[in-house]
Design a protein around this motif. Structure first.
Motif, PDB file in Angstrom:
ATOM      1  N   THR A   6       0.834  -1.208   0.000  1.00 28.17           N
ATOM      2  CA  THR A   6       0.000   0.000   0.000  1.00 28.17           C
ATOM      3  C   THR A   6       0.863   1.251   0.000  1.00 28.17           C
ATOM      4  OG1 THR A   6      -0.185   0.495   2.357  1.00 28.17           O
ATOM      5  CG2 THR A   6      -1.608  -1.249   1.506  1.00 28.17           C
ATOM      6  N   LYS A   7       0.264   2.323  -0.484  1.00 23.57           N
ATOM      7  CA  LYS A   7       0.904   3.638  -0.458  1.00 23.57           C
ATOM      8  C   LYS A   7       0.190   4.557   0.530  1.00 23.57           C
ATOM      9  CE  LYS A   7       2.828   3.610  -5.077  1.00 23.57           C
ATOM     10  NZ  LYS A   7       2.957   4.350  -6.330  1.00 23.57           N
ATOM     11  N   ILE A   8      -0.566   3.959   1.446  1.00 22.65           N
ATOM     12  CA  ILE A   8      -1.341   4.760   2.396  1.00 22.65           C
ATOM     13  C   ILE A   8      -0.434   5.692   3.195  1.00 22.65           C
ATOM     14  CG2 ILE A   8      -2.789   4.695   4.463  1.00 22.65           C
ATOM     15  CD1 ILE A   8      -3.961   2.066   3.373  1.00 22.65           C
ATOM     16  N   LYS A   9       0.655   5.150   3.716  1.00 20.69           N
ATOM     17  CA  LYS A   9       1.559   5.970   4.537  1.00 20.69           C
ATOM     18  C   LYS A   9       2.102   7.149   3.744  1.00 20.69           C
ATOM     19  CE  LYS A   9       5.490   5.677   7.655  1.00 20.69           C
ATOM     20  NZ  LYS A   9       6.430   4.797   8.340  1.00 20.69           N
ATOM     21  N   GLU A  10       2.506   6.891   2.516  1.00 22.68           N
ATOM     22  CA  GLU A  10       3.043   7.949   1.647  1.00 22.68           C
ATOM     23  C   GLU A  10       2.009   9.056   1.430  1.00 22.68           C
ATOM     24  OE1 GLU A  10       4.018   8.206  -3.094  1.00 22.68           O
ATOM     25  OE2 GLU A  10       4.668   6.392  -2.037  1.00 22.68           O
ATOM     26  N   TYR A  11       0.789   8.672   1.068  1.00 20.86           N
ATOM     27  CA  TYR A  11      -0.276   9.657   0.844  1.00 20.86           C
ATOM     28  C   TYR A  11      -0.600  10.403   2.135  1.00 20.86           C
ATOM     29  CZ  TYR A  11      -1.597   8.300  -3.935  1.00 20.86           C
ATOM     30  OH  TYR A  11      -1.622   8.087  -5.289  1.00 20.86           O
ATOM     31  N   ARG A  12      -0.701   9.665   3.235  1.00 19.75           N
ATOM     32  CA  ARG A  12      -1.052  10.258   4.532  1.00 19.75           C
ATOM     33  C   ARG A  12       0.005  11.273   4.962  1.00 19.75           C
ATOM     34  NH1 ARG A  12       0.619   9.148   9.310  1.00 19.75           N
ATOM     35  NH2 ARG A  12       1.554   7.139   8.819  1.00 19.75           N
ATOM     36  N   GLU A  13       1.277  10.888   4.866  1.00 19.19           N
ATOM     37  CA  GLU A  13       2.356  11.790   5.283  1.00 19.19           C
ATOM     38  C   GLU A  13       2.459  13.014   4.384  1.00 19.19           C
ATOM     39  OE1 GLU A  13       5.811   9.249   5.635  1.00 19.19           O
ATOM     40  OE2 GLU A  13       5.275   8.723   7.702  1.00 19.19           O
ATOM     41  N   ASN A  14       2.149  12.852   3.100  1.00 16.72           N
ATOM     42  CA  ASN A  14       2.157  13.999   2.184  1.00 16.72           C
ATOM     43  C   ASN A  14       1.132  15.050   2.588  1.00 16.72           C
ATOM     44  OD1 ASN A  14       4.261  13.102   0.592  1.00 16.72           O
ATOM     45  ND2 ASN A  14       2.932  12.166  -0.940  1.00 16.72           N
ATOM     46  N   LEU A  15       0.069  14.617   3.256  1.00 16.42           N
ATOM     47  CA  LEU A  15      -0.961  15.555   3.731  1.00 16.42           C
ATOM     48  C   LEU A  15      -0.710  15.993   5.169  1.00 16.42           C
ATOM     49  CD1 LEU A  15      -4.261  13.983   2.328  1.00 16.42           C
ATOM     50  CD2 LEU A  15      -3.009  15.952   1.463  1.00 16.42           C
ATOM     51  N   GLY A  16       0.351  15.471   5.799  1.00 15.67           N
ATOM     52  CA  GLY A  16       0.625  15.796   7.195  1.00 15.67           C
ATOM     53  C   GLY A  16      -0.434  15.243   8.128  1.00 15.67           C
ATOM     54  N   MET A  17      -1.022  14.122   7.753  1.00 15.11           N
ATOM     55  CA  MET A  17      -2.117  13.518   8.507  1.00 15.11           C
ATOM     56  C   MET A  17      -1.595  12.410   9.417  1.00 15.11           C
ATOM     57  SD  MET A  17      -5.470  11.618   6.877  1.00 15.11           S
ATOM     58  CE  MET A  17      -6.050  13.080   6.036  1.00 15.11           C
ATOM     59  N   LYS A  18      -2.125  12.355  10.632  1.00  9.40           N
ATOM     60  CA  LYS A  18      -1.757  11.288  11.566  1.00  9.40           C
ATOM     61  C   LYS A  18      -2.587  10.039  11.269  1.00  9.40           C
ATOM     62  CE  LYS A  18      -0.724  14.437  15.362  1.00  9.40           C
ATOM     63  NZ  LYS A  18      -1.158  14.906  16.683  1.00  9.40           N
ATOM     64  N   GLN A  19      -2.060   8.889  11.696  1.00  2.00           N
ATOM     65  CA  GLN A  19      -2.805   7.633  11.531  1.00  2.00           C
ATOM     66  C   GLN A  19      -4.165   7.726  12.206  1.00  2.00           C
ATOM     67  OE1 GLN A  19       0.130   5.005  13.246  1.00  2.00           O
ATOM     68  NE2 GLN A  19       0.770   4.264  11.234  1.00  2.00           N
ATOM     69  N   SER A  20      -4.198   8.325  13.387  1.00  2.91           N
ATOM     70  CA  SER A  20      -5.461   8.437  14.128  1.00  2.91           C
ATOM     71  C   SER A  20      -6.476   9.306  13.390  1.00  2.91           C
ATOM     72  CB  SER A  20      -5.217   8.984  15.533  1.00  2.91           C
ATOM     73  OG  SER A  20      -4.562  10.235  15.471  1.00  2.91           O
ATOM     74  N   GLU A  21      -5.993  10.337  12.696  1.00  2.23           N
ATOM     75  CA  GLU A  21      -6.898  11.204  11.937  1.00  2.23           C
ATOM     76  C   GLU A  21      -7.513  10.449  10.764  1.00  2.23           C
ATOM     77  OE1 GLU A  21      -4.867  15.579  12.590  1.00  2.23           O
ATOM     78  OE2 GLU A  21      -3.912  14.210  11.169  1.00  2.23           O
TER      79      GLU A  21
END
Length: 67
Positions: A6-21
């Motif tokens: 998955t690329k979830i972490k990459e996409y999430r970090e690009n938005l500055g989003m936490k896992q909990s968010e």
């Protein structure tokens, strides 16, 4: 057996989003996001689509199976 990549972490970090968010936005526990990012959990189609929608991308760009 194919492994889920998955690329979830990459996409999430690009938005500055936490896992909990992200977890809150798609209605799952943070641990589910952790397992998804580590390829230890295969999401339902609905969850995959919900996550793709958050990142304004497609399921195919977020997830792939590798032999």
């Amino acid at each position: 057996m194919p492994k889920l990549i998955t690329k979830i972490k990459e996409y999430r970090e690009n938005l500055g989003m936490k896992q909990s968010e992200l977890a809150e936005l798609v209605g799952v526990r943070r641990e589910t996001i952790v397992h998804l990012e580590n390829g230890k959990y295969n999401p339902s189609l609905k969850l995959g689509m919900d996550i793709a929608k958050i990142f304004n991308t497609t399921v195919e760009k977020l997830f792939k199976f590798q032999d």
